[in-house]
Write a protein that holds these residues in place. Structure first.
Motif, short mmCIF file in Angstrom:
data_model
loop_
_atom_site.label_atom_id
_atom_site.label_comp_id
_atom_site.label_asym_id
_atom_site.label_seq_id
_atom_site.Cartn_x
_atom_site.Cartn_y
_atom_site.Cartn_z
N ARG A 257 0.67 -1.02 -0.03
CA ARG A 257 0.00 -0.04 -0.03
C ARG A 257 0.91 1.37 -0.01
O ARG A 257 0.31 2.34 0.03
N LEU A 258 2.17 1.17 0.13
CA LEU A 258 2.99 2.49 -0.03
C LEU A 258 3.01 2.88 -1.53
O LEU A 258 3.34 4.02 -1.56
N TRP A 259 2.87 2.04 -2.46
CA TRP A 259 2.63 2.71 -3.84
C TRP A 259 1.67 3.66 -3.83
O TRP A 259 0.55 3.32 -3.44
N PRO A 260 2.01 4.68 -4.46
CA PRO A 260 1.05 5.85 -4.75
C PRO A 260 -0.28 5.56 -5.27
O PRO A 260 -1.31 6.50 -5.41
N THR A 261 -0.32 4.63 -6.29
CA THR A 261 -1.52 4.52 -7.13
C THR A 261 -2.22 2.99 -6.74
O THR A 261 -1.45 2.12 -6.24
N PRO A 262 -3.39 2.73 -7.12
CA PRO A 262 -4.02 1.42 -6.98
C PRO A 262 -3.19 0.52 -7.51
O PRO A 262 -2.81 0.54 -8.85
N ILE A 263 -2.61 -0.59 -6.58
CA ILE A 263 -1.75 -1.52 -7.30
C ILE A 263 -2.13 -2.64 -7.86
O ILE A 263 -1.23 -3.44 -8.64
#
Length: 315
Positions: free
Chosen positions: A209-215
């Motif tokens: 969830r650290l990735w800034p866009t829906p993964i």
């Protein structure tokens, strides 16, 4: 436990945990490969790729450790490459037969497949494979003993910068490989693109969830691209074998159909891969990871910090 960095825990402890889990699973698969080489070697190499992707992600936090360990597991993977590639080439013939059923219905690929199956059995038997497995097991066991030497910055802002830098380097590598593959179209360019895409997919899993866009959608697209690039890589390897003179796959008549189908498959796969890669890696790596760094700093700082003495925490 999972192949994902928990932001509630110190980064050092989390990376040590994941390394131990992935190398431990690689050892299990190596042991299984003695009886079932095809599955065991493939699964082991996947775990080693996970290890190397993690080391690339955090390299800037402890460069000496990460570079040394990455070289170690690259060498381990190389020990197992020949037997695994032999299986992949048989699978390539089967994919071609499935993709071009009318052309291959007359058995035009049968002789080549029989030759490749014989090579597969040759590589999967005897002392050569046992020696490779034993060497790989020894290297992995030694690697587990070195894990405690890793020391990363655990303060949220510094940890976020390490993760963002690792992700940025891989995205930059993918963008560079995409540009070369589009302009030159050489096998090495697509191979570099494949490695970068695979590593990026693993980074998405690690960052969660650290990735800034829906993964979820991005991870699915990256996985699909990786599969297609893998098929293209196998086509390149098969074409190189077809052109080699030392161990021919068959007479010119017996390999004529294979040559035609490889060319058609290569053209189609190149087009598909370039389009998918442009969608994924067309954005600026710096811009993408700047967002990641900001979000990671916020999320890591906001996460409840568990006791550093808890399992998985840094020692």
């Amino acid at each position: 436990m999972s192949y994902r960095i928990d932001p509630r825990l110190p980064l050092t402890g989390e990376v040590r945990r994941i390394l131990a889990e992935e190398i431990g699973k690689a050892l299990v698969h190596l042991d299984a490969a003695r009886d079932r080489p095809e599955q065991g070697l493939h699964k082991c190499r996947k775990r080693l790729k996970n290890v190397r992707a993690l080391l690339r992600l955090v390299r800037s936090g402890d460069e000496t450790f990460c570079v040394t360990e990455n070289q170690c597991y690259r060498q381990v993977a190389a020990l197992l490459a020949g037997p695994r590639e032999a299986t992949a080439l048989v699978e390539t013939i089967d994919r071609l037969a499935a993709s071009f059923p009318e052309q291959s219905a007359g058995g035009g690929l049968d002789v080549v497949r029989e030759t490749l199956v014989a090579r597969q059995h040759e590589l999967h038997g005897g002392v050569g494979l046992d020696a490779a497995i034993n060497a790989a097991i020894a290297a992995c066991e030694e690697g587990i003993n070195r894990i405690d030497m890793l020391a990363l910055p655990d303060q949220p802002e510094q940890a976020a910068d390490v993760l963002a830098e690792g992700a940025r380097i891989t995205l930059r590598r993918a963008r560079k490989a995409l540009d070369k593959a589009g302009s030159r179209g050489e096998a090495d360019d697509f191979h570099d693109l494949r490695k970068a895409a695979k590593t990026h997919g693993m980074h998405l899993s690690l960052l969660g969830r650290l990735w800034p866009t829906p993964i979820k959608a991005r991870r699915k697209a990256v996985d699909e691209l990786g599969e297609k690039l893998g098929e293209l890589h196998d086509v390149f390897v098969m074409r190189a074998l077809l052109d080699a003179d030392d161990r021919p796959l068959g007479s010119p008549q017996e390999t004529r159909l294979l040559g035609k189908l490889l060319k058609r498959s290569e053209k189609s796969l190149k087009k598909t891969c370039l389009a998918a890669a442009a969608d994924l890696f067309g954005d600026s790596p710096k811009r993408s990871t700047r967002k990641l760094a900001r979000k990671a700093r916020d999320d890591l700082a906001a996460a409840p910090r568990e006791d550093a003495s808890a399992p998985g925490a840094a020692g």
